[in-house]
Write a protein that holds these residues in place. Structure first.
Motif, short mmCIF file in Angstrom:
data_model
loop_
_atom_site.label_atom_id
_atom_site.label_comp_id
_atom_site.label_asym_id
_atom_site.label_seq_id
_atom_site.Cartn_x
_atom_site.Cartn_y
_atom_site.Cartn_z
N GLU A 126 -2.58 -2.47 -10.65
CA GLU A 126 -1.49 -2.49 -10.79
C GLU A 126 -0.59 -1.74 -9.59
O GLU A 126 0.41 -1.83 -9.30
N SER A 129 -2.30 1.64 -4.91
CA SER A 129 -1.29 2.35 -3.60
C SER A 129 -1.87 2.20 -2.39
O SER A 129 -1.86 2.22 -1.35
N GLU A 130 -3.40 2.75 -2.34
CA GLU A 130 -4.27 3.24 -1.35
C GLU A 130 -5.07 2.29 -1.25
O GLU A 130 -5.33 2.10 0.07
N ARG A 154 -1.99 -9.78 -3.98
CA ARG A 154 -0.43 -8.82 -4.34
C ARG A 154 -1.02 -7.38 -3.94
O ARG A 154 0.21 -6.91 -3.46
N LYS A 155 -1.72 -6.86 -4.32
CA LYS A 155 -2.41 -5.36 -3.47
C LYS A 155 -2.70 -5.26 -1.81
O LYS A 155 -1.86 -4.45 -1.42
N ALA A 157 -1.25 -7.86 -0.04
CA ALA A 157 0.18 -8.08 0.45
C ALA A 157 0.69 -6.65 0.76
O ALA A 157 1.39 -6.17 1.27
N HIS A 158 0.38 -5.02 0.14
CA HIS A 158 1.56 -3.91 0.26
C HIS A 158 -0.08 -3.17 0.81
O HIS A 158 0.15 -1.86 0.90
N ASN A 159 -0.79 -3.39 2.08
CA ASN A 159 -1.76 -2.68 2.16
C ASN A 159 -2.88 -1.62 1.96
O ASN A 159 -2.80 -0.32 2.41
N VAL A 160 -2.99 -2.61 0.28
CA VAL A 160 -4.33 -1.65 -0.16
C VAL A 160 -5.79 -1.76 -0.01
O VAL A 160 -5.82 -3.51 0.33
#
Length: 468
Positions: A126, A129-130, A154-155, A157-160
């Motif tokens: 969770e 970030s990368e 979810r990740k 969607a945050h460009n992980v």
């Protein structure tokens, strides 16, 4: 006319294998056994040799040397742990054979059993970030797989960036539906040596047994736990599965990531740029440790030599937890020599294993252990799947490698050697508690009087030990 042609072709193939054995065979006894099989078992001997007998170190499918050159550029130092001279030889051996120095600026969290391990894994995922890198021998459909799917969604969607590597045999039951959902979501997947006709003769015997997760090159996980619901629900026949895992933060995570990236390239043909991954340093308590990757493409039997060195360095005690202790001659000699020299050698394993043939083979060595003074403890409460070795309040080994021929010479494995007295004493205390709950075998004379039928079954199973 066809039959004579087939006979000639078979003879040519057999002679080619004989030449290969004579040129590349390592152990004379093993070479002789394969020669006898090829000439006394028509067709079958050749097929068995193709599946199980080829010397992979002489015919590498992939070389790690060039790939590890990047690591040496990225890492600029080693440290010397506070251990005895005998244990220092083990660190030097690992450095030379596995190209992995001791790193000191690491945080370490010991994780026992599935619930604690997966709670820690989910929390780390969770935080990504990368990138998230995962590789598992067994990845099965179920509650855990669904939970991972939710986190991945979810990740992403945050460009992980998420890469998942799974073994073609160990994860054979993983559904196409699940893989399709991963692909549609944007998760990159690769299968390690898939079971395919035309290639299975060269790859079936070599599996990727590693369990690794790396998050942002900051947090890493490795140990014995696979993605399987039996770590939460237990097993109908064996009960609760017990295992040991590690959460690592700091410099050593870079080495775990290197292992993943190397395996990813081997499986997918895609290179991952490591230059953007920053080497992290832990600011809390420092745990000196070495990551020990091994596989059939190494120049040496890295895992066997690391275990052998640690066994030989024992002066006070050597405690082992492992479900599959099927030692080759060198490991058996090392264990017996340690015990006969006055070292307190104890083996802790389950009262039964998940594979009956393996269980018989494991027990085939009990009489030899007891004769040398090695104590055997059979744990009654569930199945112990941990791969742990404790030595002299100085070294802890935790990871994926069993003490059998498959892990020592054929599988791709990852073990962690930790040089920390406090951790060793903590795990020693837990070990002794588990021993107190277990049935103990230490009377060689009494054990040797077991029924001859059991001895016969164990002896027959022992013949299969090189393949197990």
């Amino acid at each position: 006319m066809l039959i004579p042609i087939l006979i000639v072709v078979y003879i040519v193939i057999a002679l080619t294998m004989v030449v290969s054995l004579l040129l590349n065979g390592i152990r004379p006894s093993k070479t002789l056994a394969w020669l006898l099989a090829i000439f006394t078992i028509p067709v079958g001997g050749v097929l068995f040799y193709l599946l199980f007998g080829r010397n992979r170190r002489k015919n590498k499918m992939f070389s790690l040397k060039d790939n590890f050159a990047l690591r040496n550029e990225r890492f600029h130092g080693t440290c010397i742990p506070n251990i005895s001279q005998g244990k220092e030889k083990t660190t030097e051996l690992i450095h030379k054979t596995a190209k992995c120095p001791v790193t000191c600026e690491n945080g370490l969290t010991l994780l026992k059993d599935g619930k604690n391990t997966f709670e820690s894994i989910f929390e780390a995922l969770e935080s990504a970030s990368e990138h998230i890198h995962l590789q598992y021998y067994i990845f099965e459909d179920g509650l855990l797989a669904e939970k991972l799917l939710e986190i991945f969604e979810r990740k992403i969607a945050h460009n992980v960036t998420i890469r998942l590597l799974y073994d073609g045999i160990g994860s054979y039951s993983l559904s196409k539906k699940y893989l399709k959902r991963l692909k549609e979501m944007g998760v990159e997947t690769a299968q390690f040596l898939p079971f395919r006709f035309g290639r299975f003769l060269s790859s079936l015997n070599y599996r990727n047994h590693r369990k690794i997760i790396v998050v942002d090159n900051k947090i890493g996980f490795t140990g014995g736990i696979n993605i399987s619901d039996k770590y939460l629900k237990g097993d109908p026949s064996l009960g609760k599965w017990h295992d040991t895992h590690l959460k690592i933060e700091g410099e050593a995570v870079d080495f775990l990531n290197e292992i993943f990236v190397t395996d990813w390239y081997l499986a997918s043909g895609k290179k991952v740029d490591m230059s953007n991954f920053r080497v992290q340093k832990n600011t809390g308590k420092h745990f000196p440790l070495q990551i020990v990757p091994s596989g059939p493409d190494d120049d040496f039997d890295v895992m066997e030599q690391a275990y052998f060195s640690l066994i030989n360095s024992a002066e006070d005690y050597l405690y082992i937890i492992n479900p599959y202790i099927i030692p080759n001659h060198a490991i058996l000699q090392g264990l017996e020599t340690a015990a006969l020299s006055g070292v307190d050698v104890r083996l802790l394993m389950s009262s039964s294993t998940d594979i009956k043939l393996v269980d018989w083979c494991v027990r085939a060595y009990f009489e030899s252990y007891l004769k040398a003074g090695i104590k055997i403890y059979l744990y009654p409460d569930g199945f112990l799947h941990s791969k742990v070795m404790l030595c002299d309040d100085e070294v802890v080994s935790i990871g994926t490698a069993n003490l059998d021929n498959r892990s020592l010479q054929q599988n791709y494995e990852a073990q962690v050697f930790v040089y920390d007295g406090d951790l060793c004493q903590q795990m020693k205390s837990d070990f002794l508690k588990d021993c107190s709950k277990s049935a103990v075998l230490e009377d060689h004379e009494a054990y040797s009087k077991r029924p001859w039928v059991r001895k016969l079954v164990e002896g027959m199973a022992k013949l299969m030990s090189p393949l197990l």
